[in-house]
Design an enzyme around this catalytic site. Sequence first.
Site, PDB file in Angstrom:
ATOM      1  N   GLU A   1       0.807  -1.224   0.000  1.00  0.00           N
ATOM      2  CA  GLU A   1       0.000   0.000   0.000  1.00  0.00           C
ATOM      3  C   GLU A   1       0.841   1.276   0.000  1.00  0.00           C
ATOM      4  O   GLU A   1       0.399   2.309  -0.506  1.00  0.00           O
ATOM      5  CB  GLU A   1      -0.954   0.014   1.198  1.00  0.00           C
ATOM      6  CG  GLU A   1      -2.089  -1.009   1.106  1.00  0.00           C
ATOM      7  CD  GLU A   1      -1.732  -2.354   1.712  1.00  0.00           C
ATOM      8  OE1 GLU A   1      -0.521  -2.598   1.984  1.00  0.00           O
ATOM      9  OE2 GLU A   1      -2.647  -3.165   1.925  1.00  0.00           O
TER      10      GLU A   1
ATOM     11  N   PHE B   1     -11.510  -6.742  13.985  1.00  0.00           N
ATOM     12  CA  PHE B   1     -10.455  -7.257  13.120  1.00  0.00           C
ATOM     13  C   PHE B   1     -10.094  -6.208  12.066  1.00  0.00           C
ATOM     14  O   PHE B   1     -10.963  -5.628  11.434  1.00  0.00           O
ATOM     15  CB  PHE B   1     -10.919  -8.556  12.439  1.00  0.00           C
ATOM     16  CG  PHE B   1      -9.926  -9.071  11.443  1.00  0.00           C
ATOM     17  CD1 PHE B   1      -8.671  -9.523  11.868  1.00  0.00           C
ATOM     18  CD2 PHE B   1     -10.216  -9.108  10.093  1.00  0.00           C
ATOM     19  CE1 PHE B   1      -7.745  -9.988  10.954  1.00  0.00           C
ATOM     20  CE2 PHE B   1      -9.289  -9.580   9.171  1.00  0.00           C
ATOM     21  CZ  PHE B   1      -8.047 -10.023   9.605  1.00  0.00           C
ATOM     22  N   GLN B   2      -8.827  -5.974  11.901  1.00  0.00           N
ATOM     23  CA  GLN B   2      -8.292  -4.972  10.957  1.00  0.00           C
ATOM     24  C   GLN B   2      -8.886  -3.583  11.201  1.00  0.00           C
ATOM     25  O   GLN B   2      -9.115  -2.828  10.263  1.00  0.00           O
ATOM     26  CB  GLN B   2      -8.482  -5.423   9.505  1.00  0.00           C
ATOM     27  CG  GLN B   2      -7.608  -6.630   9.166  1.00  0.00           C
ATOM     28  CD  GLN B   2      -7.441  -6.883   7.684  1.00  0.00           C
ATOM     29  OE1 GLN B   2      -8.334  -6.615   6.897  1.00  0.00           O
ATOM     30  NE2 GLN B   2      -6.294  -7.424   7.301  1.00  0.00           N
TER      31      GLN B   2
END
Lengths: 160, 567
Positions: B50, B112-113
């Site tokens: 990214e 999560f994330q």
Amino acid sequence: MKHTISVLLQNKPGVLSRVTGLFSGRGFNIESLSVAQTLEPEVSCLTLVTSGEDNIIEQITKQLHKLIDVIKVTDMSETEYVEREMAIIRVKAEAGTRAEVLRVIDIFRGKVVDVSSKSYAVEITGNASKINAVIDILRPIGIQEIVKTGTIAMTRAKKA
Amino acid sequence: MKITGAQALMKCLKEQGVDVIFGFPGGAVIDIYDELLRNEDLTHVLVRHEQAAVHAADAYARVKGEVGVALVTSGPGATNTVTGIASAYCDSIPIVVFTGQVPTQLIGNDAFQEVDIVGITRPCTKHNYLVKDVNDLIPTIREAFHIARTGRPGPVLVDLPKDIVASMVNYTEPTGPVKMRTYRPTYEPHPGQIEKACKAIVKAKKPVIYAGGGVIASNASAELTELSHKLNIPVTMTLMGLGGFPGTDPLSMGMLGMHGTYYANMAVANCDLLIAVGARFDDRVTGRIDAFAPNAKIIHIDIDPSSISKNVGVDIPIVADCKHALAGINGWLKRNNALDQDGQLEKITPWLNEIREWKKKHPLGYVEETGVIKPQFVVQKLDELTGGNAIITTEVGQNQMWAAQFYHFNKPRTFMTSGGLGVMGYGLPAAIGAQMAAPGKTVIDIAGDGSIQMNIQELATARQYKCPVKIAILNNNYLGMVRQWQELFYDKKYSATPLDVAPDFVALAKAYGAVGLRATKPSEVEPVIKEALATDNTVIMDFVIAREEGVYPMVPAGKATTEMLLV
């Protein structure tokens, strides 16, 4: 030198953190901070007290201006203004000292806001030096607890 | 018209003229990626990390003069963009980064994330948003692009919770330009300040123009060149300003500062008027502040008021867009017949002669050694064989400085480098972004063997999107710039700078389906470059260079810019 800076900003989540993050990230200090909604619910007014040389204060006001959510920045120190803080002080108030405490807060135009058999909680408003004066006088009597607000300030209306 | 948030995002991107997005998918943005399949007019470039998406969007923005766009998922996808965002912030590059976020009802739950990317990027974005109500989505995206591209440009992040992009929203066409209560940048200069500046310019006997990235951001090269040429004012540029004024122009003194030319630094130290245009008096430019342009009156043109008098006191501040301010100055000089060119030339000739003497005394150069490739020679050859017409990106360190010193940038938007933040690993993804913006152009990443490895995985992206970028590795088996500091200031104790295990870059290129070429002798440099330029594929050129070559001139940190270490 000490400066009181008033900032009008959009009342949005995270705005306060943008202001405080700017101060910590750039190494400016905040001595006191106070913030609340204005008459317009979508606008908040933040008053902060900081100190520094003129070039630092200039940077502070410019950097505050640069924040997208900031509407207006006023360095109060450039104008005539009134400023106030409030303190609530819990002071020992037993048989021998009650009268003395009442006399002191009467002189400073404070009032008692909570009473117990052993203490009074008194409310004092004024500028920083007045509040410090009250604290100094009450200290020998026995201060048990203090809470203080940050400074709030307003420019004086233009004289006609 | 009711559409999903993801569909609204696509529509808004097209409204803004976006045609390329750099990104990497993940759970939180899967709805957006699904929608992308139905929007073939939006090219999505799948990067391999990214960070690269943001650097590529950054270079894309620089080449095109438009807003670059990156799209990533929540959590690690978002945190991986931080370096790229911080770099774009330092260099004032307009990009909008869309990050996925966990659904609104899970925010704050350590889902999560999940990561508070708006909190993390607050100090390194121009502004950022978390969209918590789908009805805010469209105005927020429009505002984000408006903020990114106007005023002093910069990165804006928009955090998009998964349920928001999946909900339905009413789409309406934009009714006009975005208007904001709190944000109105100043473009037009104050006429009184323009007059003051012009009077100082006319009076000056030893003027210098110090041009920064603002000249490029505001497309002010023509106005800058006009001012310089009309009055014969010599020009020096910052790293970010290179290309803003033609590097081959007789009035160009090249770059100033820590690794600037001797004559540019001497000119600044001795000038009586410094005209700073879109530059921010960075410490790498000024050296010791009190010795910077000590005898000069300073004019500072900048669109960001907070840049003015931040590091160096300014005599004549002009808060404005550089293009408008320079046009204002040129116009005033013309209207007031201040362009007595013969008189001006006569007045300024002794100053130009003085600069010429400095240039004669210490030109930019290096010591040639037989049988060993000097990195400066490689850059000179790249300059020569591309006719100075390539788009150059760099990594960070010695490679970056040699590129800045020895390539002549004649046009704006041809040099992409991570100037303020100094990000190793910028060059290769930036080259891909630049190539996507200018498909027919030669794009070269001038790299070091250390920094190329920080985003080497992007070779796959370059191959996938048929970007024939050329990577020129100036390979000295060292983290060269830090080694140079250790040589000069740390008693030659090379702590952690030798790269003892290095990949075979030629074999590595082949592993990615790219072409690998190597030169180990000076005579091989030209054939390798020629072959690379003639190859319609991604190419790594591995130049094995003089191991302990240094970048000179050099102003040691904290010294005055006149205290240069020379070749």
